[in-house]
Enzyme design. Structure first.
Site, mmCIF file in Angstrom:
data_model
loop_
_atom_site.group_PDB
_atom_site.id
_atom_site.type_symbol
_atom_site.label_atom_id
_atom_site.label_comp_id
_atom_site.label_asym_id
_atom_site.label_seq_id
_atom_site.Cartn_x
_atom_site.Cartn_y
_atom_site.Cartn_z
ATOM 1 N N CYS A 275 3.146 1.793 2.842
ATOM 2 C CA CYS A 275 4.751 1.228 3.001
ATOM 3 C C CYS A 275 5.554 2.438 2.449
ATOM 4 C CB CYS A 275 4.148 -0.264 2.148
ATOM 5 S SG CYS A 275 2.978 -1.177 2.843
ATOM 6 N N CYS B 169 0.628 -1.467 0.070
ATOM 7 C CA CYS B 169 -0.633 -0.304 -0.087
ATOM 8 C C CYS B 169 0.959 1.176 0.031
ATOM 9 C CB CYS B 169 -0.800 -0.455 1.235
ATOM 10 S SG CYS B 169 0.174 -0.309 2.673
ATOM 11 N N ASP C 104 5.874 -36.114 -9.385
ATOM 12 C CA ASP C 104 5.427 -35.730 -10.889
ATOM 13 C C ASP C 104 4.549 -33.510 -9.912
ATOM 14 O OD1 ASP C 104 2.912 -36.942 -10.414
ATOM 15 O OD2 ASP C 104 2.198 -36.934 -11.718
ATOM 16 N N ASP D 95 7.840 -41.726 -6.518
ATOM 17 C CA ASP D 95 6.470 -41.475 -6.357
ATOM 18 C C ASP D 95 5.390 -42.459 -7.808
ATOM 19 O OD1 ASP D 95 3.387 -40.221 -5.881
ATOM 20 O OD2 ASP D 95 3.949 -39.639 -7.503
ATOM 21 N N CYS E 47 43.220 -16.835 -14.733
ATOM 22 C CA CYS E 47 42.511 -15.542 -15.062
ATOM 23 C C CYS E 47 41.083 -15.430 -14.573
ATOM 24 C CB CYS E 47 41.646 -15.541 -16.466
ATOM 25 S SG CYS E 47 43.716 -15.472 -17.514
#
Length: 821
Positions: free
Chosen positions: A21, A18, A705, A506, A88
């Site tokens: 803030c 808002c 998944d 799973d 490097c």
């Protein structure tokens, strides 16, 4: 203070909701010493400031965070030109870490790119790199955006190296013949003295060597000498000092021989000239091999369409792909690539999605289907609405994932970084000590021995081999993985996956298809299968249960005409019933049939088999007679048994973690040969199961998944997400399997093992090479065996060292899929 004397700083601010803030953040920033102007934008969530020079960025971040809001870290990538060796890389990383706001830095020699995480300013990062003597520029945020330009630049670099190498050879060959030929071929020395004279020979060598050093060899001095003066020497510095030492000594011998002790008046023009030619050859071969390591990214970028045929104002116009916006209607003709991601609006065709899924069979696409940019349309034509363009497409995200994985550093690299930071200074110190030892204690002519051996030490040291050992293998390995449908989102997963002892999987959507299907239907005598299925589907069409939908879909797939029903009723705990075509149809469990007074014993053997397979049988009665036994289950994917077998052949334990009931889980485990089962668990329980498996077996790789798998994916040592799953699961994973097949898991693990093994081979070679040959170059074998190493052979060995490392890494391109024996 005038505006010209202030600096602009922009910071992201998270958590503002808002206007108050905004006010709090602005007030806090105004209190920081040196802040002149503040503007905080709620919509963009950024704070733009004008500050006095010297204002600490961290002070601004601290002020924002004290108000309760966050300044999130961002990732900035820089293309860096001019790096040639591991030292490097170390210098660039050290410089970037000193920039205020930097939290993490990773510089990759193979990709010539720096990845910086934090809240630092891009301009400050570029300036820090520039101070180290290298050129840097921010990378375009769009995946693959700089690809064409980068490829063109690398082609130019290779062509320049080839040109310079050929020029160096043409100029150095006469020098080599004049000097070394006189020593190696009997009579040549006398011939030169009689024909042109020794001094004239040296003058010719001086002229040709000067041309070699000034033109094809200039790159070593332009970069190596400034680095040396900054007290940050690199590989170019070693070459520069070594060749200039040989060249300078030869100049004195040619033009002021009286300054040298008696017996030491010799020239080493051939060493300086041939060293430059050989190192240019090594650089050229290295550049060519580097181009091959990035082949996977090049192929992915090549999948992107260049133009799209878009409907604008009633006509179809062809526009560059960059001008396509979300919502555009795009026409795709047969044989064309789909330009961006979208949803089919009209038309039908088969689309080759092998670049995404790895599956060779084209997929049918009609209205409502999703299409992915970069896939290839086959015979039909269709129109689709663009839903994701630019960096938001699936292909762009794949390219980005591969780029990030290729640019990452593995834990195994930490030890290498510590060594290479001090390697070049140590080599220069070793060369100095070699020179002094031979000068003080060496045999006559001591100065000659001291010079030759010191130059050999400088030239033979190869920090580039150590710098390339890890990133080239990562680049080739992750690129090959992408071609196999395995995307490493995080490079370190490549090393952690190698250490996995157990693969936890799973069930739903990973081992199985993830959707119920009608798997069994047997009818009693006097009934036709098609008629029974049509009647059952007619009743189940009124139900919302997933099993009911599977039965209806099976009837539709067989093209059956489903009759109208009336009097539908659901009987809790028993089943459903309704009337169709004048007969009562009842579908439910065995207890429902018993309630109806029907004997289900004719199907006793079938029911027993279904129970052993983890399926719950249902029965159907038509007109008061037992008509059929049916079973609906989530079928196991066709590729799952082979994948489980491949995992076992890799010496891994396989565990299944699922929320399904124990009986179903155990039945599937028996069929697939799964070693351990954890059933009837909630998402939180999956996390506990992963912890128990880790305690019992060691490192755990979890494959899932769905959204409910995200906590377990995050908890495991390595999380692998099926690419067809949810975005949340993919975000929580370290590795993405694009094909949706479990076969990607053994492929990923085997490739991880092969890549880490390849890295260890490269590191062993790089360290053994330097450990063994630097002492030889210093002349430790000469007192006993009379063996010393010419600077020319040192240059050849150094060039071959880098080429060996790159060639070994390229073997990973031939890695094949893991199939069970």
């Amino acid at each position: 203070m005038t505006a010209a004397a202030t600096l602009s700083i922009s910071l992201p601010v998270e958590g503002m909701t808002c206007a108050s803030c905004v006010g709090r953040v602005e007030a806090a920033l105004r209190k920081v010493e040196g802040v002149e102007e503040v503007s905080v934008n709620l919509a963009t969530e950024r704070a733009d400031l004008q500050v006095a020079p010297g204002t600490r960025r961290q002070s601004l971040i601290d002020a924002i965070e004290k108000t309760g809001f966050d300044v999130p870290a961002s990732t900035i990538e820089l293309d860096i030109e001019g790096m040639t060796c591991a030292s490097c890389v170390g210098r660039v990383e050290a410089a970037l870490r000193k920039v205020e706001g930097v939290r993490e830095v990773s510089v990759n020699l193979t990709t010539e790119r720096a990845t910086v995480q934090g809240v630092a300013d891009a301009a400050a990062l570029v300036a820090a790199v520039d101070k180290t003597g290298f050129d840097a520029r921010p990378v375009d945020a769009a995946a693959g955006a700089n690809a064409d330009e980068a490829l063109a630049k690398k082609d130019t670099e290779r062509n320049e190296l080839k040109r310079d190498f050929l020029l160096a050879v043409v100029l150095a060959l006469p020098v080599f013949i004049l000097e070394m030929g006189s020593h190696l071929v009997p009579g040549v020395h006398a011939l030169i003295e009689r024909s042109i004279g020794l001094q004239t020979s040296w003058l010719l060598q001086f002229a040709l060597t000067t041309l070699v050093l000034v033109f094809p060899g200039r790159r070593f001095y332009q970069k190596g000498l400034p680095a040396l003066f900054r007290l940050a020497p690199d590989m170019n510095s070693l070459v520069a000092v070594g060749t200039l030492a040989a060249y300078g000594y030869s100049l004195v011998a040619t033009f002021a021989p009286g300054l040298l002790p008696a017996g030491t008046v010799n020239v080493y023009y051939e060493a300086a000239a041939v060293i430059v030619a050989l190192i240019l050859l090594g650089r050229f071969l290295e550049a060519r091999a580097k181009g091959r390591t990035s082949a996977a990214i090049q192929r992915l970028v090549g999948l992107q369409a260049k133009t799209a045929r878009v409907r604008r104002n009633g006509t179809v116009v062809e526009i560059p792909i960059a001008e396509v916006t979300a919502g555009d209607l795009i026409d795709v003709r047969p044989g064309e690539r789909v330009p961006v991601d979208g949803e089919v609006m009209e038309g039908e065709s088969y689309v080759d999605e092998s670049m995404i899924s790895g599956e060779p069979v084209p997929v049918v696409k009609s209205a409502g289907a999703e299409v992915v940019g970069g896939t290839v349309n086959q015979t039909g034509a269709f129109t689709f609405r663009a839903t994701a363009v630019g960096g938001q497409t699936v292909l762009a995200q794949i390219i980005r994932m591969v780029e990030q994985a290729q640019g990452s550093k593995l834990p195994i690299q930490a030890m290498v970084d510590k060594v290479t930071m001090w390697f070049v200074p140590a080599v220069m110190l070793a060369a100095l000590l070699t020179f002094l030892v031979w000068l003080i204690w060496g045999p006559a002519p001591a100065l000659t021995f001291a010079l030759v051996n010191a130059v050999s030490v400088l030239i033979i040291a190869c920090p580039c081999a150590m710098g390339l050992a890890t990133p080239t293998s990562i680049m080739v390995g992750t690129g090959r993985a992408a071609e196999m449908g395995v995307l490493f989102r995080k490079g370190e997963a490549l090393q952690r996956l190698r250490d996995a002892q157990v693969v936890a999987v799973d069930k739903t959507g990973t081992l199985t298809e993830g959707r119920p299907e009608l798997t069994d239907l047997e009818v009693t005598e006097g009934f036709e299968r098609a008629d029974v299925l049509a009647c059952i589907a007619a009743v189940e069409a009124r139900s919302e249960h997933p099993i009911a939908r599977a039965i209806v879909q099976a009837a539709q797939a067989e093209g059956l005409e489903v009759p109208e029903v009336s009097g539908f009723e659901s009987i809790t705990g028993f089943g459903v019933r309704a009337e169709a075509q004048g007969e009562r149809i009842e579908v439910g469990a065995d207890r429902y049939m018993q309630e109806l007074g029907l004997d289900v014993s004719p199907f006793a053997q079938t029911a027993q088999r279904l129970g052993q397979e983890g399926k719950s049988p249902l029965y159907a009665a038509i007109g008061g007679r037992l008509a059929a036994i049916i079973a609906v289950a989530d079928p196991i994917k066709e590729s799952t048994p082979a994948a489980i077998a491949a995992l076992h052949e890799l010496g891994l334990k396989v565990a299944m973690i699922t929320g399904d009931n124990q009986r179903t889980a155990q039945a599937i485990a028996r069929r697939l040969g799964i070693d351990e089962v954890v059933a009837e668990v909630l998402p939180g329980g999956k996390v506990d199961a992963v912890r128990r498996l880790r305690a019992g077996y060691g490192a755990v790789a979890f494959v899932g998944d769905g959204i409910n798998d995200a906590p377990a994916l995050a908890e495991s040592d390595v999380g692998l997400a099926i690419g067809t799953g949810t975005d949340i699961a993919i975000e929580a994973a370290d590795v993405v399997l694009m094909s949706g097949s479990l076969q990607g898991v053994p492929n990923a693990i085997a490739l991880s093992r092969a890549t880490i093994g390849n890295i260890r081979q490269n590191l062993f070679w790089a360290f053994i090479y330097n450990t063994a040959l630097i002492p030889v170059a210093a002349g430790v074998l000469y007192p006993t065996w009379g063996v010393s190493l010419s600077p020319i052979f040192a240059a050849g060995a150094m060039a071959l060292s880098s080429v060996f490392v790159l060639g070994n890494a390229l073997r990973l391109r031939r890695f094949g899929t893991q199939e069970p024996a």
